[in-house]
Design a protein around this motif. Structure first.
Motif, PDB file in Angstrom:
ATOM      1  N   ALA A  92     -17.020 -46.205  10.897  1.00 27.98           N
ATOM      2  CA  ALA A  92     -16.148 -46.303  12.069  1.00 27.98           C
ATOM      3  C   ALA A  92     -16.881 -45.744  13.280  1.00 27.98           C
ATOM      4  O   ALA A  92     -17.727 -44.865  13.162  1.00 27.98           O
ATOM      5  CB  ALA A  92     -14.844 -45.538  11.834  1.00 27.98           C
ATOM      6  N   ASN A 129     -10.419 -54.258  11.595  1.00 25.25           N
ATOM      7  CA  ASN A 129      -9.645 -54.238  12.848  1.00 25.25           C
ATOM      8  C   ASN A 129      -8.648 -55.391  12.877  1.00 25.25           C
ATOM      9  O   ASN A 129      -8.937 -56.495  12.372  1.00 25.25           O
ATOM     10  CB  ASN A 129     -10.578 -54.360  14.048  1.00 25.25           C
ATOM     11  CG  ASN A 129     -11.315 -53.085  14.341  1.00 25.25           C
ATOM     12  OD1 ASN A 129     -12.022 -52.560  13.487  1.00 25.25           O
ATOM     13  ND2 ASN A 129     -11.175 -52.574  15.552  1.00 25.25           N
ATOM     14  N   THR A 134      -8.485 -51.068  21.492  1.00 23.45           N
ATOM     15  CA  THR A 134      -8.708 -49.657  21.171  1.00 23.45           C
ATOM     16  C   THR A 134      -9.032 -48.835  22.407  1.00 23.45           C
ATOM     17  O   THR A 134      -9.239 -47.633  22.312  1.00 23.45           O
ATOM     18  CB  THR A 134      -9.869 -49.515  20.157  1.00 23.45           C
ATOM     19  OG1 THR A 134     -11.091 -49.954  20.768  1.00 23.45           O
ATOM     20  CG2 THR A 134      -9.606 -50.337  18.908  1.00 23.45           C
ATOM     21  N   THR A 144     -13.906 -50.567  12.670  1.00 23.11           N
ATOM     22  CA  THR A 144     -13.848 -49.901  11.380  1.00 23.11           C
ATOM     23  C   THR A 144     -14.214 -50.898  10.293  1.00 23.11           C
ATOM     24  O   THR A 144     -13.617 -51.983  10.207  1.00 23.11           O
ATOM     25  CB  THR A 144     -12.435 -49.336  11.102  1.00 23.11           C
ATOM     26  OG1 THR A 144     -12.059 -48.460  12.166  1.00 23.11           O
ATOM     27  CG2 THR A 144     -12.408 -48.567   9.788  1.00 23.11           C
ATOM     28  N   GLN A 155      -5.171 -49.659   5.297  1.00 25.75           N
ATOM     29  CA  GLN A 155      -4.312 -50.014   6.430  1.00 25.75           C
ATOM     30  C   GLN A 155      -4.971 -49.497   7.707  1.00 25.75           C
ATOM     31  O   GLN A 155      -5.394 -48.337   7.749  1.00 25.75           O
ATOM     32  CB  GLN A 155      -2.920 -49.406   6.256  1.00 25.75           C
ATOM     33  CG  GLN A 155      -1.936 -49.763   7.360  1.00 25.75           C
ATOM     34  CD  GLN A 155      -0.565 -49.166   7.122  1.00 25.75           C
ATOM     35  OE1 GLN A 155      -0.327 -48.536   6.097  1.00 25.75           O
ATOM     36  NE2 GLN A 155       0.327 -49.347   8.077  1.00 25.75           N
ATOM     37  N   TRP A 156      -5.084 -50.345   8.722  1.00 22.40           N
ATOM     38  CA  TRP A 156      -5.729 -49.963   9.983  1.00 22.40           C
ATOM     39  C   TRP A 156      -4.675 -49.946  11.080  1.00 22.40           C
ATOM     40  O   TRP A 156      -3.926 -50.907  11.257  1.00 22.40           O
ATOM     41  CB  TRP A 156      -6.837 -50.946  10.321  1.00 22.40           C
ATOM     42  CG  TRP A 156      -7.673 -50.559  11.498  1.00 22.40           C
ATOM     43  CD1 TRP A 156      -8.805 -49.810  11.493  1.00 22.40           C
ATOM     44  CD2 TRP A 156      -7.442 -50.919  12.874  1.00 22.40           C
ATOM     45  NE1 TRP A 156      -9.306 -49.673  12.760  1.00 22.40           N
ATOM     46  CE2 TRP A 156      -8.487 -50.328  13.641  1.00 22.40           C
ATOM     47  CE3 TRP A 156      -6.467 -51.651  13.534  1.00 22.40           C
ATOM     48  CZ2 TRP A 156      -8.578 -50.490  15.014  1.00 22.40           C
ATOM     49  CZ3 TRP A 156      -6.548 -51.801  14.905  1.00 22.40           C
ATOM     50  CH2 TRP A 156      -7.600 -51.227  15.635  1.00 22.40           C
ATOM     51  N   GLU A 157      -4.602 -48.841  11.842  1.00 23.02           N
ATOM     52  CA  GLU A 157      -3.608 -48.716  12.900  1.00 23.02           C
ATOM     53  C   GLU A 157      -4.197 -47.999  14.111  1.00 23.02           C
ATOM     54  O   GLU A 157      -5.130 -47.197  13.983  1.00 23.02           O
ATOM     55  CB  GLU A 157      -2.391 -47.913  12.412  1.00 23.02           C
ATOM     56  CG  GLU A 157      -1.592 -48.563  11.307  1.00 23.02           C
ATOM     57  CD  GLU A 157      -0.436 -47.698  10.856  1.00 23.02           C
ATOM     58  OE1 GLU A 157      -0.535 -46.454  11.029  1.00 23.02           O
ATOM     59  OE2 GLU A 157       0.549 -48.237  10.341  1.00 23.02           O
ATOM     60  N   LYS A 169      -7.719 -44.113  16.001  1.00 25.32           N
ATOM     61  CA  LYS A 169      -7.465 -45.101  14.961  1.00 25.32           C
ATOM     62  C   LYS A 169      -7.268 -44.390  13.629  1.00 25.32           C
ATOM     63  O   LYS A 169      -7.936 -43.391  13.358  1.00 25.32           O
ATOM     64  CB  LYS A 169      -8.635 -46.075  14.819  1.00 25.32           C
ATOM     65  CG  LYS A 169      -8.664 -47.193  15.848  1.00 25.32           C
ATOM     66  CD  LYS A 169      -8.975 -46.717  17.246  1.00 25.32           C
ATOM     67  CE  LYS A 169     -10.338 -46.033  17.325  1.00 25.32           C
ATOM     68  NZ  LYS A 169     -10.592 -45.477  18.692  1.00 25.32           N
ATOM     69  N   THR A 171      -6.991 -44.978   9.304  1.00 24.38           N
ATOM     70  CA  THR A 171      -7.275 -45.907   8.208  1.00 24.38           C
ATOM     71  C   THR A 171      -6.906 -45.244   6.886  1.00 24.38           C
ATOM     72  O   THR A 171      -7.777 -44.692   6.188  1.00 24.38           O
ATOM     73  CB  THR A 171      -8.761 -46.328   8.195  1.00 24.38           C
ATOM     74  OG1 THR A 171      -9.141 -46.798   9.492  1.00 24.38           O
ATOM     75  CG2 THR A 171      -9.007 -47.430   7.167  1.00 24.38           C
TER      76      THR A 171
END
Length: 276
Positions: A92, A129, A134, A144, A155-157, A169, A171
């Motif tokens: 990342a 992503n 971002t 990422t 899970q990516w947020e 971010k 993960t």
């Protein structure tokens, strides 16, 4: 962060690259209850800052990378992504790479084109992503990547509250959902072991060797003795007879030449020749 400014967060192990003439500074924090260690990062290009730590899991380990590529620098990610073919990774950072695959509204740049082309050569790693910006101005600068086998449990947020000019971010990896790692094939055929010979070899070692006073050396000597006795008394297994499709000429030298050719092809994609 400079050397004269100390940052401490209780209950976390801190891995710090101080800010300096050639570094913007970076930090990785790992909860103290999670075993971790610092590792030498792969070279990612001149002036590209890379930091790496290894998180030790129950049955494996995960290498976590923190990357910052300044806008004028050129990314060289071959060695970085090659690591994903050998072990589990999470990468990342701020790559300053722009490509429609990352964000449909962005303008393509050379690093974005190079990175997306490179990903096609490494199916073992995946960009996760979602396309969400971002950066507060709308750009997608932070990327990422994770080992492809982690994709179903990742899970990516974007966190809208933790922000500077970049959003934080997150993960999460639901590790308990990963299937158990397969057991390695047995190395020794115990059914055909000559246990009398095995015991005799260990007794012989014990009778002629003076125990070392250093506990680590004693442990190493005893381990070597067990290994020696096993090699003489227990036949090795042959877990598979599967050959490479070109087994009649394929060897380490051919494998190395193939690796060099693929590396050179990726280099040409990144740095196209001016010759026709």
């Amino acid at each position: 962060m400079s050397k004269d400014k100390q940052f401490r967060l209780p209950e976390y192990q801190q891995y710090l690259v101080p800010k300096g003439p050639n570094s913007h500074g970076s930090m990785i924090l790992v909860r103290a209850t999670i075993p971790s260690s610092e590792v030498e990062p792969a070279h990612c290009g001149d002036g590209v800052e890379a930091q790496a730590i290894r998180i030790h899991l129950a049955n494996d380990s995960l290498v976590v990378y923190n990357i910052y590529k300044p806008p004028p620098k050129r990314l060289e990610a071959d060695a970085l992504l090659t690591q994903a073919t050998q072990e589990l990774v999470l990468i990342a950072g701020d790559f300053n790479a722009h490509h429609p695959t990352i964000n449909p509204t962005t303008t393509l740049n050379q690093n974005g084109h190079y990175l997306m082309e490179l990903l096609t050569d490494f199916p073992e790693i995946t960009l996760i992503n979602t396309g969400e910006p971002t950066h507060i101005l709308g750009g997608t600068l932070d990327l990422t990547f994770i080992s492809t086998e982690f994709v179903p449990v990742a899970q990516w947020e974007v966190d809208d509250e933790l922000t500077s000019d970049h959003f934080a971010k997150t993960t999460p990896l639901r590790m308990e959902l990963l299937p158990p790692l397969p057991r390695p094939p047995p190395r020794w055929n115990y059914k055909k072991a000559n246990w009398k010979l095995y015991q005799d070899e260990l007794q012989k070692w014990y009778s002629i060797n003076e125990p070392a006073e250093d506990i680590d050396q004693l442990n190493q000597d005893f381990t070597d003795a067990i290994q020696h006795a096993a090699e003489g008394a227990i036949p090795k297994t042959n877990p598979t007879n599967k050959h490479h499709k070109d087994y009649w000429f394929y060897n380490d030298e051919v494998r190395e030449q193939n690796h060099r050719i693929n590396t050179f092809r990726r280099h040409l994609r990144q740095y196209p020749s001016l010759r026709e």
